[in-house]
Design a protein around this motif. Structure first.
Motif, PDB file in Angstrom:
ATOM      1  N   LEU A 105      -4.837   1.865  -8.279  1.00 29.33           N
ATOM      2  CA  LEU A 105      -6.163   2.479  -7.343  1.00 29.33           C
ATOM      3  C   LEU A 105      -7.197   1.732  -6.283  1.00 29.33           C
ATOM      4  CD1 LEU A 105      -6.715   5.158  -5.986  1.00 29.33           C
ATOM      5  CD2 LEU A 105      -8.762   5.560  -8.101  1.00 29.33           C
ATOM      6  N   ARG A 106      -6.442   1.772  -5.078  1.00 29.26           N
ATOM      7  CA  ARG A 106      -7.712   1.176  -4.534  1.00 29.26           C
ATOM      8  C   ARG A 106      -9.043   1.364  -4.670  1.00 29.26           C
ATOM      9  NH1 ARG A 106      -6.787  -0.294   1.812  1.00 29.26           N
ATOM     10  NH2 ARG A 106      -4.582  -1.563   0.766  1.00 29.26           N
ATOM     11  N   ARG A 107      -9.926   0.587  -4.664  1.00 28.71           N
ATOM     12  CA  ARG A 107     -11.020   1.222  -4.379  1.00 28.71           C
ATOM     13  C   ARG A 107     -12.481   0.534  -3.785  1.00 28.71           C
ATOM     14  NH1 ARG A 107     -12.569   3.642  -8.905  1.00 28.71           N
ATOM     15  NH2 ARG A 107     -10.428   3.814 -10.431  1.00 28.71           N
TER      16      ARG A 107
ATOM     17  N   ILE B 214       2.338  10.407   0.446  1.00 31.44           N
ATOM     18  CA  ILE B 214       2.568  10.471   1.864  1.00 31.44           C
ATOM     19  C   ILE B 214       2.992   9.308   3.074  1.00 31.44           C
ATOM     20  CG2 ILE B 214       0.441  10.630   3.789  1.00 31.44           C
ATOM     21  CD1 ILE B 214       0.172  13.360   2.118  1.00 31.44           C
ATOM     22  N   GLU B 215       2.449   8.976   2.325  1.00 30.72           N
ATOM     23  CA  GLU B 215       3.275   7.412   3.179  1.00 30.72           C
ATOM     24  C   GLU B 215       3.166   6.072   2.924  1.00 30.72           C
ATOM     25  OE1 GLU B 215       5.942   5.531   5.375  1.00 30.72           O
ATOM     26  OE2 GLU B 215       5.003   7.139   7.012  1.00 30.72           O
ATOM     27  N   HIS B 216       3.865   4.701   3.052  1.00 33.24           N
ATOM     28  CA  HIS B 216       4.208   3.446   2.320  1.00 33.24           C
ATOM     29  C   HIS B 216       3.477   2.664   3.676  1.00 33.24           C
ATOM     30  CE1 HIS B 216       7.968   3.216   3.556  1.00 33.24           C
ATOM     31  NE2 HIS B 216       8.229   4.283   2.935  1.00 33.24           N
ATOM     32  N   GLY B 217       3.322   1.411   3.325  1.00 38.19           N
ATOM     33  CA  GLY B 217       2.853   0.303   4.303  1.00 38.19           C
ATOM     34  C   GLY B 217       4.750  -0.289   4.478  1.00 38.19           C
TER      35      GLY B 217
ATOM     36  N   PRO C 121       0.582  -1.054   0.223  1.00 41.36           N
ATOM     37  CA  PRO C 121      -0.104  -0.111   0.454  1.00 41.36           C
ATOM     38  C   PRO C 121       0.695   1.372  -0.277  1.00 41.36           C
ATOM     39  CG  PRO C 121      -0.603  -1.941   1.897  1.00 41.36           C
ATOM     40  CD  PRO C 121       0.700  -1.964   1.083  1.00 41.36           C
ATOM     41  N   VAL C 122       0.846   2.041  -1.250  1.00 40.78           N
ATOM     42  CA  VAL C 122       0.859   3.182  -1.251  1.00 40.78           C
ATOM     43  C   VAL C 122       0.028   4.566  -0.690  1.00 40.78           C
ATOM     44  CG1 VAL C 122       2.605   5.383  -2.047  1.00 40.78           C
ATOM     45  CG2 VAL C 122       2.640   2.469  -2.250  1.00 40.78           C
TER      46      VAL C 122
ATOM     47  N   LEU D 298      -2.786   4.007  -3.495  1.00 40.86           N
ATOM     48  CA  LEU D 298      -1.892   2.864  -4.378  1.00 40.86           C
ATOM     49  C   LEU D 298      -1.579   1.249  -4.214  1.00 40.86           C
ATOM     50  CD1 LEU D 298      -0.114   5.477  -6.348  1.00 40.86           C
ATOM     51  CD2 LEU D 298      -2.641   4.907  -7.078  1.00 40.86           C
ATOM     52  N   ASP D 299      -1.933   0.252  -4.492  1.00 40.36           N
ATOM     53  CA  ASP D 299      -1.877  -1.243  -4.013  1.00 40.36           C
ATOM     54  C   ASP D 299      -0.515  -1.206  -4.719  1.00 40.36           C
ATOM     55  OD1 ASP D 299      -3.162  -1.233  -1.375  1.00 40.36           O
ATOM     56  OD2 ASP D 299      -4.640  -2.006  -2.889  1.00 40.36           O
TER      57      ASP D 299
END
Length: 381
Positions: free
Chosen positions: A167-169, A209-212, A137-138, A185-186
């Motif tokens: 894009l995650r929906r 912003i951040e990432h996983g 995840p981003v 964004l995945d």
């Protein structure tokens, strides 16, 4: 049956983590299905008189905690936490993590960094030989999405990570919106060879912003503990059904034949390297000595990975009869079994990409269908 086993492991891991909670602690409450077990068990202790105060990492966790009667605060009022308990989507041998499958990665990372200690609770399915099979995840700002996505994919490609960032929906077909008002964004990279370098590249992209990627988390939280449902499920199973030595030995062969043993063998070296890296960050002048000590420990503790294999074998042996294990072993040693072992990882990787592509197309179809039906009812949305 597998789902029940994993849920039992999650519950057992959450119960083990609860043993570290002391009266008066300031806690960070994670998000996701495994962390939810911890919140529920913590609430039971609170109802019997345990006094703690907690910072939730998502609105969903906040809602659960409030409903269950757990006192809450925020990082403005409690900027340093004693303990955070959270789950993970993937755990690599060096204890780096992928988190954010539930969309709370930004708050999860902020809370983890504010904690003196963090416990990651997980079932055995979350252990991987390398990060990346779970889509990374981003979290991004909506503005300039196409440019940000292109930059993310380009940076990943430079790091040897191939795959789209989709894009995650949400269920309604619109973009999933995080608690902070951002999109996700995945990134289906399949494998991330160098998580630390990729994390640094993603950190430098405008719009991200951040990432996983939780890399170096042990240093940020000062102490990282892992409460594995696997370990405690093994203990519970052994008490109910003591497996024979022959059954355990056969289970070890099954694990090795199906290729699962490769997940556990890097753990020892991974922990040594992770510990060395943490110490290097605070003692950069001692690099030569730390490298020499680490090399010595690699040789000294190389055989310890066998302990992990034995514990996992006990789990199998407590759930399958010796004859069932022998039949399973015979299958994995057969030509068809060997083909399954060789082809299944490739199929799993490809199926994940296929499923994501299909879901994105299907979401557009459903969106069009819903809008068409709503238009018939006089609503142009």
């Amino acid at each position: 049956m597998i789902t029940m086993d994993l849920e039992a492991q999650k519950r057992a891991a959450a119960a083990r983590a609860l043993e570290f909670v002391r009266p008066g602690m300031r806690l960070g409450l994670g998000s996701g299905s495994t962390a939810k077990h911890f919140v529920e068990l913590l609430a039971q202790r609170v109802r019997t008189g345990l006094e703690v105060i907690a910072v939730p990492t998502s609105e969903a966790t906040r809602s659960d905690a409030e409903r269950l009667g757990i006192a809450l605060t925020n990082l403005d009022e409690a900027p340093e936490l004693d303990l955070t308990v959270d789950g993970a989507d993937e755990i690599a041998p060096d204890l780096s993590l992928i988190k954010g499958g539930g969309g709370a990665l930004l708050r999860e990372k902020i809370v983890a960094s504010a904690s003196l200690r963090m416990i990651v609770i997980a079932d055995e399915s979350k252990w991987v030989s390398s990060l990346g099979r779970f889509p990374l995840p981003v979290e991004v700002v909506p503005f300039g999405l196409a440019a940000t996505r292109r930059a993310v994919e380009a940076a990943a490609a430079d790091m040897g990570c191939a795959g789209p960032a989709l894009l995650r929906r949400a269920k309604d077909g619109h973009a999933f919106v995080t608690d902070g008002g951002h999109w996700i964004l995945d990134a289906a990279f399949e494998r991330i060879p160098d998580p630390r370098s990729l994390a640094e590249r993603l950190d430098g992209i405008a719009g991200v912003i951040e990432h996983g990627l939780f890399v170096g988390l042990a240093h940020a939280a000062r102490e990282l503990l892992l409460a594995l449902g696997l370990a405690f499920a093994v203990g519970a199973g052994a008490a109910a059904q003591q497996p024979s030595a022959n059954a355990i030995a056969t289970a070890k062969e099954v694990i090795t034949a199906k290729g699962a043993g490769a997940l556990y063998s890097p753990l020892v070296s991974g922990v040594i390297e992770r510990t060395k890296t943490v110490l290097l960050q605070s003692n950069p002048m001692l690099g030569k000595d730390l490298n020499e000590v680490a090399a010595k420990l690699h040789a000294e503790y190389a055989s310890r990975s066998a302990e992990i294999l034995t514990e996992v074998a006990k789990l199998y042996a407590s759930r399958f009869t010796e004859q069932e294990l022998k039949d399973t072993l015979a299958f994995y040693k057969s030509p068809l079994g060997r083909k399954l072992v060789a082809e299944e990882p490739i199929i799993l990787d490809q199926s994940m990409k296929t499923a994501q592509t299909w879901a994105e197309g299907f979401s557009q179809e459903i969106m069009s269908k819903i809008r068409g039906e709503m238009k018939k009812r006089g609503h142009d949305i």
